[in-house]
Design a protein around this motif. Structure first.
Motif, PDB file in Angstrom:
ATOM      1  N   ASN A 645       0.853  -1.180   0.000  1.00  0.00           N
ATOM      2  CA  ASN A 645       0.000   0.000   0.000  1.00  0.00           C
ATOM      3  C   ASN A 645       0.890   1.232   0.000  1.00  0.00           C
ATOM      4  N   SER A 648      -0.046   4.017   2.894  1.00  0.00           N
ATOM      5  CA  SER A 648       0.341   3.730   4.274  1.00  0.00           C
ATOM      6  C   SER A 648       1.739   3.146   4.391  1.00  0.00           C
ATOM      7  N   ARG A 649       2.359   2.813   3.241  1.00  0.00           N
ATOM      8  CA  ARG A 649       3.696   2.208   3.217  1.00  0.00           C
ATOM      9  C   ARG A 649       3.737   0.941   4.072  1.00  0.00           C
ATOM     10  N   ARG A 650       2.749   0.069   3.819  1.00  0.00           N
ATOM     11  CA  ARG A 650       2.681  -1.182   4.553  1.00  0.00           C
ATOM     12  C   ARG A 650       2.514  -2.351   3.592  1.00  0.00           C
TER      13      ARG A 650
END
Length: 723
Positions: A645, A648-650
């Motif tokens: 993602n 969200s940098r996840r």
């Protein structure tokens, strides 16, 4: 003032009921004025009587205020009709009870009196008769109906309030928020994978697939690889596609380079270039169709879809009305509900089926594609396609298909197609392909309860080893019928289909008829399949196979459900040819247990058991299959999705496939920030058996040879294949 029954002294004939005094006898009645209130909807001051404990209300005034249709004859008998439903209400002062819908409502002496100014009834008796909560307030001198919404007055006011809200929604203006889009060169990404193996030979039987999707330079980049057969054999297929959607341009909206499908009415797997001005996601709204009819003068007419009001109007002095139906692609099942002045409700169903072969009026779309064939039918392929909506009722499509072959002459096949809807519910289509086929189709769906479809295709034999159809066919005739006799019972219906194929070797005819009946929470289906094979050498062979099946969902404790299905197919009426039983139990929201047993007269018996689990990182399906003629097999399938993602940098994990279940990841006008979530699965995988319950192949797909399968795992309704 003393009330006496005006009919008590009349002589009765031999056929008349004996007069009964239901007046107040020698009781003194007091004339009063009361405020009659229908909740907070309406009120009126009416003359009434009081016997000291109860109020006797003027029945005519009450029914007029409630908007109930009634009449009083010369002997004081009141007859009313309660809508919807048309329930008859009779109040006859000569008998000791009233009647509603044929059921007696007991009246005590003094509950009804007849005066020169009408019929009067106590509030308690009127409440029992009309099933109303009526309360009298002597301090305020008022009589209040606490639940007037079930009366015609309440239904009308609720309807008018709903219509006012609908008009306010149409006239209101709502701002559409626009979100600034990310213009970075690379966005989110999704990787999905799957592994399959047999426990007996895990290395030799293992197969795999993997796909990667990411947003790159405003478009979608997709890479995929999968084994063709066991991975140990070394046969693999690798695909790469770059797809850009340019919604801000009118003359070109899609550009695809690499592996994908060609343009035109028929899908072809190719590797090359495809250009089009067609939208990537076609809007479901097509246009507005007019619907006219006739009801009573002054009646109100409402158009509904899935319980939601779409349009409304009032009939003129001759009862004529006209409504506008917002039409979407697919099935448009609507209800036309007419409301009379006294609460009458008349409902009719309409069904408008709009195929994907039509375009809105004035809309022109084009497509160009060329590249290498990914099948062994051709070496290269190309297409030039034009599609135009002439009017709301007429769409034309034309173009040219081209195929290059290594050992056979190349094929250049122009085509022209027309789709028209001359009448509401009736769609006609025709298509001609040079050196290919000539096809005509008809679809008639006057309501959601009946649908009839038919098509005839004549195949050309001019081309050697044709690409667009099976060269062994000469013609195909298809017909399909669906009928639901009862409006309020969707599980009760009849369906049938006919397929007649003229082949090089003879004629094959398959006729099927079936009926489905609900049995409690289960559903029983029974029917007959008749197959007639007529070889060109002479003679004819026919076979009849009756079949029956019972299926449905059975509730069990612990908030789970047990799905069961049993099938039997006979060879004539003498012996069974096939038996099948299936059961599925939802152990937990993420774990399902399935078991099935079958017996076939030619192949013997088979038993299969499977456990499917949706875990956080993946989906796991373990299956055991054993049969009389083959060794027991234990197989394992695992698959999942890994997504990045961008916002969200996840990194997250999901069960099931992801790359092919989302939208394109390019930047679009007015859209939200593009990220890897564009490809994440938005819902659980659909039931693979949940397909159309009836229908024939699309007129644009002559290679399809029979009816589409119903929402049933049985194979008897599957597409028929040419011999």
């Amino acid at each position: 003032m003393t009330a006496t029954h005006p009919l008590s002294a009349q002589a009765s004939g031999p056929d008349d009921p004996a007069p009964v005094s239901v007046g107040t006898g020698s009781l003194e009645l007091e004339e009063i004025l009361l405020e009659l209130e229908m909740g907070r909807m309406s009120r009126s001051t009416v003359p009434a009587y009081s016997d000291g404990s109860e109020a006797l209300l003027p029945l005519g005034h009450f029914l007029e205020l409630a908007e109930v249709e009634f009449r009083v004859d010369s002997v004081g008998v009141l007859r009313a009709t309660l809508h919807p439903g048309g329930h008859a209400v009779v109040v006859d002062p000569r008998v000791p009870d009233a009647r509603r819908a044929g059921h007696p409502v007991e009246l005590a002496p003094g509950d009804v009196i007849v005066r020169d100014d009408g019929v009067f009834m106590t509030a308690s008796a009127l409440g029992r008769l009309l099933d109303l909560d009526i309360r009298t307030d002597w301090m305020e001198l008022s009589v209040v109906v606490m639940n007037p919404r079930d009366l015609p007055l309440g239904r009308r006011l609720d309807r008018e309030a709903r219509w006012r809200n609908l008009r306010a929604e149409r006239e209101g203006t709502f701002g559409i928020p626009r979100v600034k889009l990310d213009t970075g060169p690379v966005g989110g990404a999704v990787l999905d994978w799957s592994l399959f193996a047999d426990a007996a030979e895990p290395t030799a039987s293992a197969t795999y697939s993997a796909g990667l999707g990411a947003r790159v330079l405003g478009g979608k980049l997709r890479l995929s690889a999968r084994s063709q057969g066991p991975a140990s054999d070394g046969h693999h297929r690798v695909d790469a596609t770059y797809h850009a959607v340019l919604d801000h341009r009118d003359w070109i909206r899609q550009v695809r380079v690499g592996d994908g499908f060609g343009t035109g009415p028929r899908i072809r797997d190719m590797r090359g270039l495809a250009l089009s001005n067609a939208p990537y996601v076609r809007p479901s709204f097509f246009g507005v169709e007019g619907l006219a009819g006739r009801v009573g003068p002054g009646w109100e007419v409402e158009l509904r879809r899935s319980g939601r009001t779409l349009d409304l109007t009032r009939a003129d002095e001759e009862g004529a009305f006209a409504l506008d139906i917002p039409v979407r692609y697919g099935e448009n099942a609507v209800q036309v509900v007419a409301f009379g002045p006294h609460g009458q409700v008349v409902t009719s169903d309409r069904l408008l089926v709009l195929s994907r072969n039509r375009l809105p009026p004035g809309r022109l779309e084009w497509g160009l594609s060329a590249g290498e064939c990914r099948s062994d039918r051709c070496v290269w392929t190309g297409n030039a396609d034009l599609w135009y909506g002439v009017s709301r009722a007429l769409t034309i499509r034309g173009g040219t298909e081209a195929f290059g072959r290594d050992s056979l002459p190349s094929l250049v096949q122009p085509y022209l197609g027309v789709t028209a809807m001359p009448l509401s519910g009736l769609e006609l289509s025709a298509e001609a392909v040079y050196a290919g086929f000539l096809r005509g189709g008809l679809s008639w769906a006057p309501s959601s309860r009946i649908r009839v479809r038919g098509a005839f295709t004549d195949f050309s034999s001019r081309a050697r080893d044709p690409v667009l159809h099976n060269g062994r066919r000469r013609s195909t005739t298809e017909a399909d019928l669906f009928f639901r006799p009862l409006r309020n019972e969707p599980r009760l219906f009849v369906r049938g289909s006919l397929l007649r194929q003229s082949l090089e070797t003879g004629v094959l005819t398959v006729l099927q008829m079936a009926g489905t009946v609900p049995v409690g929470q289960l559903q029983m289906e029974t029917g007959l399949r008749r197959t007639v094979d007529t070889p060109r050498s002479g003679g004819s062979r026919s076979r009849e196979n009756p079949f029956a099946a019972v299926s449905g969902m059975i509730p069990v404790p612990a908030h789970s459900h047990l799905w069961v299905r049993g099938e039997v197919e006979l060879d004539g009426l003498e012996r069974a040819s096939r038996l099948r039983g299936q059961a599925a139990y939802q152990v937990t929201p993420g774990v399902r247990f399935q078991a099935g047993a079958s017996w076939d007269r030619t192949t013997g018996s088979t038993l299969d058991v499977a456990v499917s689990a949706f875990l956080d990182p993946m989906q796991s399906i373990t299956q055991v299959v054993t049969s009389a003629n083959a060794p027991t097999r234990l197989t394992q399938l695992s698959r999942g999705t890994v997504s990045w993602n961008e916002a969200s940098r996840r990194v997250s994990f999901h069960p099931g496939p992801g790359v092919d279940r989302g939208a394109s990841g390019n930047r679009t006008s007015g859209g939200s920030k593009a990220s890897g979530w564009w490809w994440v699965a938005r819902s659980w995988p659909r039931d693979p058996t949940a397909t159309t319950a009836h229908g024939i192949s699309s007129p644009s797909s002559p290679c399809a040879s029979g009816p589409t399968p119903p929402p049933s795992p049985t194979r008897r309704w599957s597409r028929f294949e040419a011999r």
